[in-house]
Design a protein around this motif. Structure first.
Motif, PDB file in Angstrom:
ATOM      1  N   SER A  35      82.263 -65.502  40.850  1.00  0.00           N
ATOM      2  CA  SER A  35      82.773 -66.469  41.814  1.00  0.00           C
ATOM      3  C   SER A  35      82.378 -67.886  41.414  1.00  0.00           C
ATOM      4  CB  SER A  35      82.224 -66.160  43.211  1.00  0.00           C
ATOM      5  OG  SER A  35      82.597 -67.165  44.137  1.00  0.00           O
ATOM      6  N   MET A  36      83.270 -68.810  41.671  1.00  0.00           N
ATOM      7  CA  MET A  36      82.958 -70.219  41.464  1.00  0.00           C
ATOM      8  C   MET A  36      81.818 -70.653  42.372  1.00  0.00           C
ATOM      9  SD  MET A  36      83.544 -73.266  43.268  1.00  0.00           S
ATOM     10  CE  MET A  36      84.991 -72.941  44.254  1.00  0.00           C
ATOM     11  N   SER A  37      81.742 -70.062  43.547  1.00  0.00           N
ATOM     12  CA  SER A  37      80.696 -70.430  44.497  1.00  0.00           C
ATOM     13  C   SER A  37      79.307 -69.994  44.019  1.00  0.00           C
ATOM     14  CB  SER A  37      80.993 -69.820  45.866  1.00  0.00           C
ATOM     15  OG  SER A  37      82.150 -70.412  46.417  1.00  0.00           O
ATOM     16  N   THR A  38      79.256 -68.975  43.186  1.00  0.00           N
ATOM     17  CA  THR A  38      77.982 -68.586  42.574  1.00  0.00           C
ATOM     18  C   THR A  38      77.469 -69.707  41.677  1.00  0.00           C
ATOM     19  OG1 THR A  38      78.675 -66.264  42.578  1.00  0.00           O
ATOM     20  CG2 THR A  38      76.824 -66.846  41.150  1.00  0.00           C
ATOM     21  N   ILE A  39      78.380 -70.327  40.954  1.00  0.00           N
ATOM     22  CA  ILE A  39      78.021 -71.440  40.073  1.00  0.00           C
ATOM     23  C   ILE A  39      77.499 -72.616  40.889  1.00  0.00           C
ATOM     24  CG2 ILE A  39      78.872 -73.051  38.322  1.00  0.00           C
ATOM     25  CD1 ILE A  39      81.066 -70.992  37.680  1.00  0.00           C
ATOM     26  N   VAL A  84      75.915 -73.303  53.010  1.00  0.00           N
ATOM     27  CA  VAL A  84      75.343 -72.007  52.625  1.00  0.00           C
ATOM     28  C   VAL A  84      76.252 -70.868  53.085  1.00  0.00           C
ATOM     29  CG1 VAL A  84      73.447 -70.396  53.030  1.00  0.00           C
ATOM     30  CG2 VAL A  84      72.950 -72.800  52.606  1.00  0.00           C
ATOM     31  N   GLY A  85      76.702 -70.942  54.327  1.00  0.00           N
ATOM     32  CA  GLY A  85      77.575 -69.899  54.869  1.00  0.00           C
ATOM     33  C   GLY A  85      78.883 -69.788  54.115  1.00  0.00           C
ATOM     34  N   MET A  86      79.469 -70.943  53.790  1.00  0.00           N
ATOM     35  CA  MET A  86      80.739 -70.931  53.052  1.00  0.00           C
ATOM     36  C   MET A  86      80.554 -70.348  51.654  1.00  0.00           C
ATOM     37  SD  MET A  86      82.827 -74.391  54.099  1.00  0.00           S
ATOM     38  CE  MET A  86      81.497 -75.532  53.711  1.00  0.00           C
ATOM     39  N   LEU A  87      79.500 -70.732  50.963  1.00  0.00           N
ATOM     40  CA  LEU A  87      79.249 -70.211  49.624  1.00  0.00           C
ATOM     41  C   LEU A  87      79.009 -68.707  49.658  1.00  0.00           C
ATOM     42  CD1 LEU A  87      76.877 -72.987  48.197  1.00  0.00           C
ATOM     43  CD2 LEU A  87      79.280 -72.609  47.609  1.00  0.00           C
ATOM     44  N   LEU A  88      78.242 -68.249  50.632  1.00  0.00           N
ATOM     45  CA  LEU A  88      77.947 -66.824  50.758  1.00  0.00           C
ATOM     46  C   LEU A  88      79.215 -66.018  50.986  1.00  0.00           C
ATOM     47  CD1 LEU A  88      76.046 -64.413  51.049  1.00  0.00           C
ATOM     48  CD2 LEU A  88      75.651 -65.088  53.437  1.00  0.00           C
ATOM     49  N   CYS A  89      80.025 -66.457  51.935  1.00  0.00           N
ATOM     50  CA  CYS A  89      81.269 -65.734  52.249  1.00  0.00           C
ATOM     51  C   CYS A  89      82.247 -65.772  51.080  1.00  0.00           C
ATOM     52  CB  CYS A  89      81.918 -66.320  53.504  1.00  0.00           C
ATOM     53  SG  CYS A  89      81.018 -65.952  55.026  1.00  0.00           S
ATOM     54  N   ALA A  90      82.273 -66.879  50.358  1.00  0.00           N
ATOM     55  CA  ALA A  90      83.181 -67.000  49.214  1.00  0.00           C
ATOM     56  C   ALA A  90      82.797 -66.016  48.109  1.00  0.00           C
ATOM     57  CB  ALA A  90      83.153 -68.424  48.675  1.00  0.00           C
ATOM     58  N   ILE A  91      81.497 -65.874  47.855  1.00  0.00           N
ATOM     59  CA  ILE A  91      81.058 -64.930  46.825  1.00  0.00           C
ATOM     60  C   ILE A  91      81.382 -63.494  47.239  1.00  0.00           C
ATOM     61  CG2 ILE A  91      79.081 -64.028  45.542  1.00  0.00           C
ATOM     62  CD1 ILE A  91      77.748 -66.771  45.917  1.00  0.00           C
ATOM     63  N   LEU A  92      81.139 -63.172  48.502  1.00  0.00           N
ATOM     64  CA  LEU A  92      81.455 -61.821  48.992  1.00  0.00           C
ATOM     65  C   LEU A  92      82.943 -61.534  48.884  1.00  0.00           C
ATOM     66  CD1 LEU A  92      79.179 -61.655  52.174  1.00  0.00           C
ATOM     67  CD2 LEU A  92      78.787 -60.561  49.964  1.00  0.00           C
ATOM     68  N   SER A  93      83.769 -62.548  49.137  1.00  0.00           N
ATOM     69  CA  SER A  93      85.214 -62.377  49.045  1.00  0.00           C
ATOM     70  C   SER A  93      85.651 -62.191  47.598  1.00  0.00           C
ATOM     71  CB  SER A  93      85.923 -63.594  49.653  1.00  0.00           C
ATOM     72  OG  SER A  93      87.326 -63.475  49.516  1.00  0.00           O
ATOM     73  N   GLN A 103      76.261 -56.408  54.750  1.00  0.00           N
ATOM     74  CA  GLN A 103      77.379 -55.464  54.835  1.00  0.00           C
ATOM     75  C   GLN A 103      78.217 -55.730  56.082  1.00  0.00           C
ATOM     76  OE1 GLN A 103      78.067 -53.430  52.343  1.00  0.00           O
ATOM     77  NE2 GLN A 103      76.237 -54.216  51.302  1.00  0.00           N
ATOM     78  N   PHE A 104      77.555 -56.017  57.188  1.00  0.00           N
ATOM     79  CA  PHE A 104      78.280 -56.312  58.422  1.00  0.00           C
ATOM     80  C   PHE A 104      79.062 -57.612  58.289  1.00  0.00           C
ATOM     81  CE2 PHE A 104      78.493 -58.288  62.679  1.00  0.00           C
ATOM     82  CZ  PHE A 104      79.224 -57.319  63.331  1.00  0.00           C
ATOM     83  N   LEU A 105      78.444 -58.624  57.684  1.00  0.00           N
ATOM     84  CA  LEU A 105      79.134 -59.890  57.474  1.00  0.00           C
ATOM     85  C   LEU A 105      80.383 -59.691  56.634  1.00  0.00           C
ATOM     86  CD1 LEU A 105      79.371 -62.994  57.521  1.00  0.00           C
ATOM     87  CD2 LEU A 105      77.838 -63.044  55.542  1.00  0.00           C
ATOM     88  N   ALA A 106      80.255 -58.938  55.544  1.00  0.00           N
ATOM     89  CA  ALA A 106      81.396 -58.699  54.657  1.00  0.00           C
ATOM     90  C   ALA A 106      82.501 -57.931  55.373  1.00  0.00           C
ATOM     91  CB  ALA A 106      80.944 -57.934  53.419  1.00  0.00           C
ATOM     92  N   SER A 107      82.124 -56.919  56.145  1.00  0.00           N
ATOM     93  CA  SER A 107      83.138 -56.113  56.840  1.00  0.00           C
ATOM     94  C   SER A 107      83.895 -56.946  57.866  1.00  0.00           C
ATOM     95  CB  SER A 107      82.485 -54.903  57.514  1.00  0.00           C
ATOM     96  OG  SER A 107      81.622 -55.299  58.566  1.00  0.00           O
ATOM     97  N   GLN A 108      83.178 -57.796  58.595  1.00  0.00           N
ATOM     98  CA  GLN A 108      83.829 -58.658  59.578  1.00  0.00           C
ATOM     99  C   GLN A 108      84.732 -59.671  58.901  1.00  0.00           C
ATOM    100  OE1 GLN A 108      83.151 -56.531  62.198  1.00  0.00           O
ATOM    101  NE2 GLN A 108      83.355 -58.437  63.345  1.00  0.00           N
ATOM    102  N   GLN A 109      84.279 -60.185  57.789  1.00  0.00           N
ATOM    103  CA  GLN A 109      85.077 -61.150  57.033  1.00  0.00           C
ATOM    104  C   GLN A 109      86.360 -60.510  56.516  1.00  0.00           C
ATOM    105  OE1 GLN A 109      82.846 -63.177  53.976  1.00  0.00           O
ATOM    106  NE2 GLN A 109      84.664 -63.580  52.759  1.00  0.00           N
ATOM    107  N   PHE A 110      86.255 -59.312  55.969  1.00  0.00           N
ATOM    108  CA  PHE A 110      87.431 -58.635  55.428  1.00  0.00           C
ATOM    109  C   PHE A 110      88.414 -58.245  56.537  1.00  0.00           C
ATOM    110  CE2 PHE A 110      84.755 -57.049  51.612  1.00  0.00           C
ATOM    111  CZ  PHE A 110      84.875 -58.306  51.025  1.00  0.00           C
ATOM    112  N   LYS A 111      87.884 -57.853  57.689  1.00  0.00           N
ATOM    113  CA  LYS A 111      88.759 -57.521  58.818  1.00  0.00           C
ATOM    114  C   LYS A 111      89.544 -58.744  59.283  1.00  0.00           C
ATOM    115  CE  LYS A 111      86.060 -53.654  60.707  1.00  0.00           C
ATOM    116  NZ  LYS A 111      85.207 -53.201  61.848  1.00  0.00           N
TER     117      LYS A 111
END
Length: 292
Positions: free
Chosen positions: A39-43, A60-69, A100-108
């Motif tokens: 992910s670009m957000s990892t960089i 921080v929240g945006m970078l985290l969610c972007a990497i998970l996505s 895991q919960f954050l990722a699942s909610q984001q994907f939903k």
């Protein structure tokens, strides 16, 4: 690069993809940071840390969610140890206890949004083009991806998506255009095929034995889910190999003026764009048929 971006305003590029011939051309040196990470957000997160800077909580929240996505919750084939490390660091900074919960909610949430998009929105939302110039082929290949927790909801709209793929291909003067629907829970991919060129190239790229159904408009890609790591490398190998564009191009040869117009539904609160009056629109019960 998106034509709406003025190259003179670009001061740097941070990315995790391979450079393409049409990426960017500048008149002066600019900052470039391209790494083979997930992910670009990892960089960006890594840059914050190496410069001893703590990003704001919202960043921080945006970078985290972007990497998970980007990495499909660190399960995708492009995931690196750097992605895993930065997710751990960002989760700590954001005080996220259950990734895991954050990722699942984001994907939903993402899947719910995609389910409401028009065919035009799905085909054009996450679409990239790649240029090739070989002894046997010279042209641009478009590849769109839809990532969802419920791929059946998207694939059930096949009769709307296929005409839109053809229309978009014609409008953008692409030699071929694919749409891959990726189930980000089961990690499986399905390829939508709109014509003989796409069918021929898909078989050359993903194997003659790949299961093709629905009048040769759907190809099972199995566990292949990444455009960067799975799809484009396979297509590139096929084009640089023995593949040749077929002569019979089927419904891809429709006249540009017959593709209808893009309109915004005035009653739609989300102002979604839809195509109206296309000659490719199918009556109920009729289906695309790809010969090749």
């Amino acid at each position: 690069m998106n034509p709406s971006i003025n190259p003179d305003n670009v001061v740097g590029v941070i990315d995790h993809h391979a450079l393409q011939s049409k990426t960017i051309v500048t008149d002066r040196p600019i900052y470039i940071d391209i790494r083979p990470w997930g992910s670009m957000s990892t960089i960006i997160a890594h840059t914050f840390i190496t410069h001893n800077r703590r990003p704001a909580v919202g960043v921080v929240g945006m970078l985290l969610c972007a990497i998970l996505s980007d990495t499909l919750n660190l399960q995708g084939p492009t995931t690196t140890e750097w992605d895993r490390l930065m997710v751990a660091v960002l989760a700590d900074l954001a005080e996220v206890d259950d990734i895991q919960f954050l990722a699942s909610q984001q994907f939903k949430a993402k899947s719910k949004e995609l389910a409401g998009l028009s065919a035009h929105g799905l085909v054009n939302g996450d679409q990239k083009s790649f240029s090739f110039n070989t002894d046997k082929f010279n042209g641009d290949i478009g590849f769109a991806v839809v990532e969802t927790t419920d791929d059946a909801v998207i694939i059930d709209r096949l009769d709307k998506l296929l005409p839109e793929i053809v229309a978009c291909k014609k409008e953008k003067e692409l030699s071929a255009l694919f749409l891959a629907v990726v189930n980000i829970v089961d990690l499986k991919g399905t390829l939508l095929i709109c014509g003989p060129t796409e069918l021929s190239l898909a078989k050359a790229a993903f194997g003659e034995d790949a299961e093709v159904t629905k009048n040769s408009t759907l190809m099972d890609l199995g566990t292949l889910v990444s455009r960067k790591k799975d799809y484009i490398p396979a297509v590139t190998r096929a084009i640089k190999g023995e593949w040749e564009k077929p002569i019979n191009r089927g419904e891809s040869t429709v006249d540009l003026g017959s593709l209808g117009k893009l309109e915004v539904d005035p009653l739609d609160p989300y102002q979604r764009v839809q195509r109206k009056g296309s000659i490719l629109e199918k009556k109920k019960g009729e289906h695309f048929k790809v010969v090749g």
